[in-house]
Design an enzyme around this catalytic site. Sequence first.
Site, short mmCIF file in Angstrom:
data_model
loop_
_atom_site.label_atom_id
_atom_site.label_comp_id
_atom_site.label_asym_id
_atom_site.label_seq_id
_atom_site.Cartn_x
_atom_site.Cartn_y
_atom_site.Cartn_z
N HIS A 74 37.94 37.53 29.93
CA HIS A 74 38.94 36.46 29.75
C HIS A 74 40.36 36.99 29.78
CE1 HIS A 74 39.90 37.02 25.38
NE2 HIS A 74 38.67 37.48 25.30
N GLU A 225 38.91 31.45 26.32
CA GLU A 225 37.95 32.14 25.44
C GLU A 225 38.39 32.15 23.99
OE1 GLU A 225 35.84 35.33 23.28
OE2 GLU A 225 37.98 35.06 23.56
N GLU A 226 39.68 32.39 23.78
CA GLU A 226 40.15 32.57 22.39
C GLU A 226 40.02 31.29 21.55
OE1 GLU A 226 40.58 35.25 20.92
OE2 GLU A 226 41.19 36.77 22.38
N ASP A 246 33.85 42.24 27.26
CA ASP A 246 34.88 41.93 26.26
C ASP A 246 34.92 43.07 25.26
OD1 ASP A 246 36.87 40.60 24.89
OD2 ASP A 246 35.79 38.69 24.78
ZN LIG Z 1 38.05 38.64 23.57
#
Ligand SMILES: [Zn+2]
Length: 350
Positions: A74, A225-226, A246
């Site tokens: 991401h 994503e966050e 990640d």
């Molecule tokens: Zn991450």
Amino acid sequence: MPNLPEINTPFMLEFLSALINTPSPTGFTEAAIQLTEATLKAFPALRLGRTRKGALTATWRADQDEPGRALTAHTDTLGGMVKEIKPNGRLKLSRIGNFVWNTIEGEGCTVFTRAGRQVRGSILLTKASSHIFSSEVGGLARGEDTLEIRLDARTLSESETCELGVGVGDFVAFDPRLEMNAGFVRARHLDDKAGVAVLVAAVKALSDAGRKPARTTTLLVSNYEEVGHGAAAGLPAEVEELLVVDMAAVGEGQNSDEFHASLCVKDSGGPYHHEMSDRLRALAEKNEIPYKVDIYPHYGSDGEAWWKAGANAAVALIGPGVDASHNYERTHTEALLATTRWVMAYLLER
Ligand SMILES: [Zn+2]
């Protein structure tokens, strides 16, 4: 026998550096997506596309067109949004993503106005001066009511700040403060720009060596994503397994460190796919890739976002060890290289 193409380390670090220096808080990721897109355009074997959510996809067809694998990383990061303009002209901040307020105190930042202007500033305690507030400076709990943005502009009132074009809803990016020293990469937002750089470095290494993935593979550079739903959409339905790249959480009690790639077997969302994880371990061993196995106690990933959205597929997670995550982060080039080698080994596996 290890049979992996050589990685162009300067290329990887240059791309990582450019990406880190391109602000991309969740919801405001277009510039970072465009940079990644422009970089991947150099590889004509990839078919590039965009999801309606604005994420980047890149499909790399294999010789036998079997369905299908995917990898994701991401490009969105922690950040903020202007919550309100205070009577003193300073800004109250609303958080984007999960971070502890203490971790942004004193940081430089940029406010992106609706008209496209960038206004610089810094994030400070409302009672910042030691000569005025003395012990209160240390004692005050950090939070949305006690931290504010002081703009580098002549404003002492709400109306003067409005005249700058700053308004509620403007995105705020924190300075990454990138430095590379002695192999270390120290910056905010290595989560997960390091992962994006790993994917791009793997594509370049394989392409430069004239290799291609054993199975048709989709790369998804996700952009939400966050906040928990990055890869929930955007992957083709025929994808049978997803490898999430990640960061690995490094710190007290953790197996991961800044010099290795880690395999996450369990995080806040529960265990990852055991057989796929086991295959990744075997691949690392076969290719002499140094790796750690770990559990991340307060962590979620785009793999879980996809699972929770209903994906019927295997999901595993690897990534470079990142110290002080969601804070002033740091990793080492060795961890980036190990993760890139692991990604290549996975892509080349039948
Ligand atoms: Zn991450």
